[in-house]
Design a protein around this motif. Structure first.
Motif, PDB file in Angstrom:
ATOM      1  N   TYR A  71      13.460   4.805 -31.408  1.00 22.76           N
ATOM      2  CA  TYR A  71      14.732   5.385 -32.523  1.00 22.76           C
ATOM      3  C   TYR A  71      15.307   3.559 -32.476  1.00 22.76           C
ATOM      4  O   TYR A  71      15.148   2.673 -31.670  1.00 22.76           O
ATOM      5  N   SER A  72      16.536   3.524 -33.143  1.00 19.76           N
ATOM      6  CA  SER A  72      16.440   2.152 -33.801  1.00 19.76           C
ATOM      7  C   SER A  72      18.030   1.938 -32.885  1.00 19.76           C
ATOM      8  O   SER A  72      17.913   0.516 -31.884  1.00 19.76           O
ATOM      9  N   ARG A  73      18.563   2.677 -31.707  1.00 23.71           N
ATOM     10  CA  ARG A  73      19.954   2.423 -30.333  1.00 23.71           C
ATOM     11  C   ARG A  73      18.458   3.262 -29.613  1.00 23.71           C
ATOM     12  O   ARG A  73      17.843   4.971 -29.459  1.00 23.71           O
ATOM     13  N   ASP A  74      18.087   3.204 -28.691  1.00 24.58           N
ATOM     14  CA  ASP A  74      16.495   3.354 -27.379  1.00 24.58           C
ATOM     15  C   ASP A  74      17.018   4.301 -26.831  1.00 24.58           C
ATOM     16  O   ASP A  74      18.257   4.964 -26.421  1.00 24.58           O
ATOM     17  N   ILE A  75      15.974   5.271 -26.059  1.00 26.60           N
ATOM     18  CA  ILE A  75      16.438   6.674 -25.245  1.00 26.60           C
ATOM     19  C   ILE A  75      17.374   6.191 -24.081  1.00 26.60           C
ATOM     20  O   ILE A  75      18.325   6.928 -23.783  1.00 26.60           O
ATOM     21  N   ASP A  76      17.644   4.851 -23.627  1.00 27.00           N
ATOM     22  CA  ASP A  76      18.383   4.448 -22.593  1.00 27.00           C
ATOM     23  C   ASP A  76      19.985   4.696 -22.904  1.00 27.00           C
ATOM     24  O   ASP A  76      20.817   5.446 -22.620  1.00 27.00           O
ATOM     25  N   VAL A  77      20.035   3.802 -23.924  1.00 30.30           N
ATOM     26  CA  VAL A  77      21.337   4.490 -25.180  1.00 30.30           C
ATOM     27  C   VAL A  77      21.532   6.406 -24.772  1.00 30.30           C
ATOM     28  O   VAL A  77      22.547   6.172 -25.190  1.00 30.30           O
ATOM     29  N   ILE A  78      20.506   7.089 -25.542  1.00 33.31           N
ATOM     30  CA  ILE A  78      21.208   8.523 -25.520  1.00 33.31           C
ATOM     31  C   ILE A  78      21.202   8.645 -24.388  1.00 33.31           C
ATOM     32  O   ILE A  78      21.789   9.868 -24.467  1.00 33.31           O
ATOM     33  N   GLU A  79      20.468   8.453 -23.261  1.00 32.64           N
ATOM     34  CA  GLU A  79      20.565   8.819 -22.374  1.00 32.64           C
ATOM     35  C   GLU A  79      22.274   8.740 -21.657  1.00 32.64           C
ATOM     36  O   GLU A  79      22.585   9.678 -21.025  1.00 32.64           O
ATOM     37  N   ARG A  80      22.665   7.315 -21.755  1.00 28.86           N
ATOM     38  CA  ARG A  80      23.973   7.479 -21.872  1.00 28.86           C
ATOM     39  C   ARG A  80      25.606   8.308 -22.641  1.00 28.86           C
ATOM     40  O   ARG A  80      26.184   8.215 -21.844  1.00 28.86           O
ATOM     41  N   SER A  81      24.987   9.088 -23.234  1.00 31.93           N
ATOM     42  CA  SER A  81      25.944   9.572 -24.667  1.00 31.93           C
ATOM     43  C   SER A  81      25.945  11.437 -24.590  1.00 31.93           C
ATOM     44  O   SER A  81      26.646  11.174 -25.022  1.00 31.93           O
ATOM     45  N   VAL A  82      24.315  11.527 -24.230  1.00 32.89           N
ATOM     46  CA  VAL A  82      23.898  12.539 -24.704  1.00 32.89           C
ATOM     47  C   VAL A  82      23.896  13.744 -23.015  1.00 32.89           C
ATOM     48  O   VAL A  82      23.838  12.342 -21.930  1.00 32.89           O
ATOM     49  N   GLY A  83      23.863  14.458 -22.474  1.00 35.64           N
ATOM     50  CA  GLY A  83      23.115  15.367 -21.606  1.00 35.64           C
ATOM     51  C   GLY A  83      21.631  15.171 -20.969  1.00 35.64           C
ATOM     52  O   GLY A  83      21.254  15.433 -22.020  1.00 35.64           O
ATOM     53  N   PRO A  84      21.672  15.460 -19.926  1.00 35.52           N
ATOM     54  CA  PRO A  84      20.250  15.108 -19.661  1.00 35.52           C
ATOM     55  C   PRO A  84      19.443  16.409 -20.145  1.00 35.52           C
ATOM     56  O   PRO A  84      17.683  15.165 -20.696  1.00 35.52           O
ATOM     57  N   LYS A  85      18.788  17.562 -20.854  1.00 39.40           N
ATOM     58  CA  LYS A  85      18.147  18.264 -21.382  1.00 39.40           C
ATOM     59  C   LYS A  85      17.999  17.388 -22.864  1.00 39.40           C
ATOM     60  O   LYS A  85      17.129  17.682 -23.175  1.00 39.40           O
ATOM     61  N   GLN A  86      19.448  17.046 -23.599  1.00 34.21           N
ATOM     62  CA  GLN A  86      19.388  16.731 -24.750  1.00 34.21           C
ATOM     63  C   GLN A  86      18.182  14.821 -24.735  1.00 34.21           C
ATOM     64  O   GLN A  86      17.480  15.115 -25.334  1.00 34.21           O
ATOM     65  N   ALA A  87      19.128  14.791 -23.333  1.00 35.49           N
ATOM     66  CA  ALA A  87      18.279  13.131 -23.275  1.00 35.49           C
ATOM     67  C   ALA A  87      16.324  13.284 -23.325  1.00 35.49           C
ATOM     68  O   ALA A  87      15.971  12.825 -23.942  1.00 35.49           O
ATOM     69  N   GLN A  88      16.016  14.318 -22.221  1.00 30.64           N
ATOM     70  CA  GLN A  88      14.615  14.604 -22.526  1.00 30.64           C
ATOM     71  C   GLN A  88      14.009  14.669 -23.268  1.00 30.64           C
ATOM     72  O   GLN A  88      12.806  14.254 -23.561  1.00 30.64           O
ATOM     73  N   LEU A  89      14.732  16.045 -24.538  1.00 24.82           N
ATOM     74  CA  LEU A  89      13.856  16.625 -25.644  1.00 24.82           C
ATOM     75  C   LEU A  89      13.865  14.768 -27.105  1.00 24.82           C
ATOM     76  O   LEU A  89      12.764  14.834 -26.970  1.00 24.82           O
ATOM     77  N   LEU A  90      14.666  14.795 -26.761  1.00 24.22           N
ATOM     78  CA  LEU A  90      14.882  13.139 -27.213  1.00 24.22           C
ATOM     79  C   LEU A  90      14.203  11.717 -27.028  1.00 24.22           C
ATOM     80  O   LEU A  90      12.656  11.289 -28.030  1.00 24.22           O
ATOM     81  N   GLY A  91      13.869  11.760 -25.354  1.00 25.24           N
ATOM     82  CA  GLY A  91      12.609  11.197 -24.943  1.00 25.24           C
ATOM     83  C   GLY A  91      11.355  11.242 -26.308  1.00 25.24           C
ATOM     84  O   GLY A  91      10.515  10.377 -25.809  1.00 25.24           O
ATOM     85  N   GLN A  92      10.757  12.449 -25.898  1.00 25.40           N
ATOM     86  CA  GLN A  92       9.911  12.969 -25.464  1.00 25.40           C
ATOM     87  C   GLN A  92       9.503  12.841 -26.748  1.00 25.40           C
ATOM     88  O   GLN A  92       7.988  12.796 -27.137  1.00 25.40           O
ATOM     89  N   MET A  93      10.497  12.873 -27.855  1.00 26.31           N
ATOM     90  CA  MET A  93      10.224  12.682 -29.684  1.00 26.31           C
ATOM     91  C   MET A  93       9.829  12.313 -30.058  1.00 26.31           C
ATOM     92  O   MET A  93       9.500  11.425 -30.815  1.00 26.31           O
ATOM     93  N   ALA A  94      10.400  10.531 -28.972  1.00 24.01           N
ATOM     94  CA  ALA A  94      10.314   9.057 -29.385  1.00 24.01           C
ATOM     95  C   ALA A  94       9.311   8.568 -29.972  1.00 24.01           C
ATOM     96  O   ALA A  94       9.062   7.309 -30.943  1.00 24.01           O
ATOM     97  N   PHE A  95       8.011   8.801 -29.461  1.00 28.33           N
ATOM     98  CA  PHE A  95       6.353   8.421 -29.642  1.00 28.33           C
ATOM     99  C   PHE A  95       6.546   9.337 -30.606  1.00 28.33           C
ATOM    100  O   PHE A  95       5.052   9.519 -30.496  1.00 28.33           O
ATOM    101  N   GLU A  96       6.518  10.413 -30.367  1.00 32.48           N
ATOM    102  CA  GLU A  96       5.931  11.252 -31.826  1.00 32.48           C
ATOM    103  C   GLU A  96       5.117  11.151 -33.298  1.00 32.48           C
ATOM    104  O   GLU A  96       4.377  11.375 -34.011  1.00 32.48           O
TER     105      GLU A  96
END
Length: 427
Positions: free
Chosen positions: A79-104
């Motif tokens: 995404y325009s802000r990478d997964i590490d930024v998402i990890e810092r701003s949301v919970g682990p489950k949400q970050a894991q889901l969004l991270g898994q979708m980042a390459f789909e």
């Protein structure tokens, strides 16, 4: 009724020949009315049709008229802000889901191209090019981050290795992502539209949505017709206008500019990009470029906040191109155009639902080619009652731009100026 043509871009000039779609002239009923025939709308329509929904798509101009048919044509993951930024701003489950979708999204594009035999000059391989040692350090961290989410098609490039893939003296290194790549973006959209129709979907061009009548069975009104539906998907992004006021408050259209050279010939083109990879640098206001199928250089960069059209696009972008490739000083520019993308304050996409039956996705913030294809799948899942991945996006926090609609443009430009200075002086 107004007939809005494509802008005078290289993509429009080299588009595959397809029949025009009629304007809506009557009242129709459908399961899902999709507003916008760009990537988000077309991807949503395809996934819904593949799952048995009746789908009607309304397009204000022509298929792929907006960012989907004007962008740099680069398949870039995350995404325009990478997964590490998402990890810092949301919970682990949400970050894991969004991270898994980042390459789909890139996988979805390749599946569409293969399944529906779309002719769009698909090429594999994308390079992130570092101009400073600090940027190279970021790429090393990005590789570790992406590999943690299972993305393995990555190679770090040192100063010698990057010279083998791009003939530019600016770069100290880079990262090659073989699951990245590039396409003719308008031809991809046109091919997806043909796929929509092959599955029984209907597309109306020159049919802007002017009003949504909300309720249990919402109705979308156009100047000469209306669509009654069970669900609506709003996929207008930067070209939505004020159709849905709630969505305009937390986003801002921005313009980016692209130029295309005359055909370079095999020898010169191959000397610039021997493996035919696309390239983007690591600056905040980045430059991006690639070769077209007929060996032109397509070069883009810069941002105009508030989506004004510059008076002289070539004057803005040609110096950037010559800084990267001074060997092109005598090459003619055949096409220059601008197009809008939708920026959010967080630089993350906005996904959600209004009431029970109006769904939306917008605000790719310059990272739209892959994300929009993923968004279509996620929206279709939500309409089928599988909302876990939809909710992972919908729960991302979003805020209005400081200063409201009046001052958001100068504030955003000021922020970009600061980050531009950081890139220039490496602090």
């Amino acid at each position: 009724m107004a007939n809005t043509p494509y802008p005078q871009s290289y993509y429009a000039a080299s588009a595959n020949t397809v029949p025009a779609h009629p304007a809506l002239q009557q009242e129709v009923e459908t399961d899902v009315c999709v507003i916008g025939a760009g990537y988000t709308g077309l991807s949503s329509a395809l996934f819904l049709l593949e799952n048995g929904f009746r789908v009607t798509v309304l397009e204000a101009a022509k298929v792929g008229f907006g960012a989907s048919g004007r962008n740099g044509g680069q398949i870039v993951n995350s995404y325009s802000r990478d997964i590490d930024v998402i990890e810092r701003s949301v919970g682990p489950k949400q970050a894991q889901l969004l991270g898994q979708m980042a390459f789909e999204g890139g996988r979805i594009i390749r599946d569409r191209v293969a399944r529906y035999q779309i002719q769009c000059d698909l090429k594999d391989g994308g390079v992130f090019a570092a101009i400073t040692g600090k940027q190279m350090g970021h790429l090393e961290a990005q590789k570790r981050l992406w590999e943690r989410y299972g993305h393995s098609q990555l190679e770090l490039l040192d100063k010698t290795r990057i010279r083998e893939v791009v003939a530019c003296e600016q770069y100290v290194g880079g990262m090659l992502d073989m699951s990245g790549g590039h396409i003719h973006p308008l031809n991809l959209a046109l091919g997806e539209a043909a796929a929509v129709e092959s599955l029984g979907g209907t597309i109306y061009e020159q049919s802007p949505a002017v009003r949504i009548e909300r309720g249990a069975n919402p109705v979308v009104h156009t100047p000469t017709g209306k669509v009654r539906a069970k669900f609506i998907i709003v996929a207008g992004n930067a070209y939505l206008g004020n159709l849905v006021p709630e969505l305009a408050a937390k986003s801002m259209p921005c313009g980016t500019q692209v130029i295309t050279t005359e055909p370079l010939g095999e020898a010169l083109a191959n000397s610039l990009l021997p493996q035919d990879y696309c390239v983007e640098d690591c600056n905040y206001l980045l430059d991006y470029y690639r070769l077209s199928g007929d060996k032109r250089l397509i070069f883009g960069g810069g941002v105009v906040y508030g989506a004004r059209d510059p008076a002289n696009i070539e004057a803005i972008i040609r110096p950037k191109m010559l800084k990267a490739f001074p060997q092109l000083k005598d090459v003619k520019i055949d096409y220059a155009w601008t197009g809008n993308f939708l920026l959010t304050l967080s630089r993350l996409p906005q996904v959600g639902r209004l009431g029970d039956n109006i769904y939306y996705s917008q605000g790719c913030s310059g990272h739209g080619v892959t994300y929009t294809h993923l968004a279509g799948k996620v929206l279709a899942e939500a309409l089928r009652g599988q909302a876990e991945r939809f909710d992972a996006f919908a729960d991302l926090p979003h805020y209005p731009f400081p200063g409201g609609q009046l001052l958001r443009t100068p504030f955003a430009a000021l922020g970009a100026w600061y980050y531009g200075l950081r890139d220039k002086f490496d602090f």
